[in-house]
Write an enzyme that holds these catalytic residues in place. Sequence first.
Site: not given
Length: 463
Positions: A80, A154, A178
């Site tokens: 990520k 996210s 997230s």
Amino acid sequence: MADELLWAGADAQAAALRDGAVSSPELTAAVLRRIEALDPSLNAFRIVYAEQAGRAAAAAQERIDAGERTPLLGVPVAVKDDLDVAGDVTGMGGRPQFPPAEQDSPAVARLRSAGAVIVGHTRTPDRCLWPFTESLTHGATRNPWHLDHTPGGSSGGSAAAVAAGIVGVATGSDGGGSIRIPAGACGIFGLKTTRGLIDTGPEEHWHGLAVIGPLGRRVADAAAMLDVVADVRAALGDGESGTYRAAADADPGRLRIALSWRTPLGNPPMEAQRKRAAEDAAERLSALGHDVVVADPPLGARPSPQFLVRWLRGVADDVAGLPHPEWLEPRTRRIAALGRRVPDRTLAWALAAESDLDSRMQGFFADYDVILQPGWTRRQPRIGRYHGAGVANTLAGVSMGIPYFPTWNVLGYPAAAVPVGRDSAGLPIGVQLIGPAFSERLLLSLAGQYERAHPWTGDRPPL
């Protein structure tokens, strides 16, 4: 062989590499081909490290040929875009604010040391703020199951990459859901870890709300990554030993499971098909021999103000040292402005109040081993649903869809996102399994047992 192996997950890929059924360069090349074919539609990656990945795969294969073994040796993984990868900028969903990182973040360094092949940085919304992965800088990341819908956020880029069969495992982070939100949205397994289990660097992000964790096609994939990135000393906090990967295959024994419908916002409105999916999961767990009863943790509304204070102030502190705050999205700047109005004494209250919640939960966990809760209360939003919406409208809209997630960030407890079905539009539905601090092995065992009885990886999105 390599192309089909992409759907098998990281743990199966590692086994195939150990057995010599495929080489790391072959597997990595297949991943890069799939990124090239699918990412123009998905927009899951901010950047792909094609040349670096090729060199890392060759080096990993030399280690395999020499007889070395690690859980992810030679396996392609995605990271990520909130973790530093040496030589690349860390965008955090927006225009990068700093030069390329001089060294890997601790979790990335552990992955690299274990021989995992890092293939790229995945998309996230601006400063990782939202449960959808869209930004003014990079556009929208799309759900492999339905390109008109978000993969969540996210960690949306990581979840989309795993769900699309690009990589078998990827890193995520979770400061309010997230990891679990995109895992549920994309029909994969995700694990929010206990605070302190994985090194997040020198500073606690969002005042202890945010942690790092894995997203995988299967429970075993997340467990394998956890064996690489978890802090060994912290991992012994549960008093257990043995690998997380072994836990995923272990029988959890008969557990006392509390099916909880209440959130700090009360009993939220929920789509009937999603409520039924949670009820079905409870019935399936009962059929596996567990004692499942309806029971709500004795927390009331307390977690909500504690979360909001830490989140708002955390965002303000996060952006305070940025050299170009004007590059942030207007919505991000507005949240940071609100966070700057949170006094130190209010933040201190929120941090201190966590101990009362933990004390209440200690009594609850004396009676129950695991909590079962729904995930999303409604269908994943369509792309652009919140484009141009202000802070108030965005917060109000998303909060009613994800009220079951933030409590466990306030407490720092582990929570697993488990796929349990799909809705009338073909989009995935998931539930959560929550345990006390450092109960990752228990959650992996229970989720692994559920997966063996009700496998989800046979379904593939219609890409």
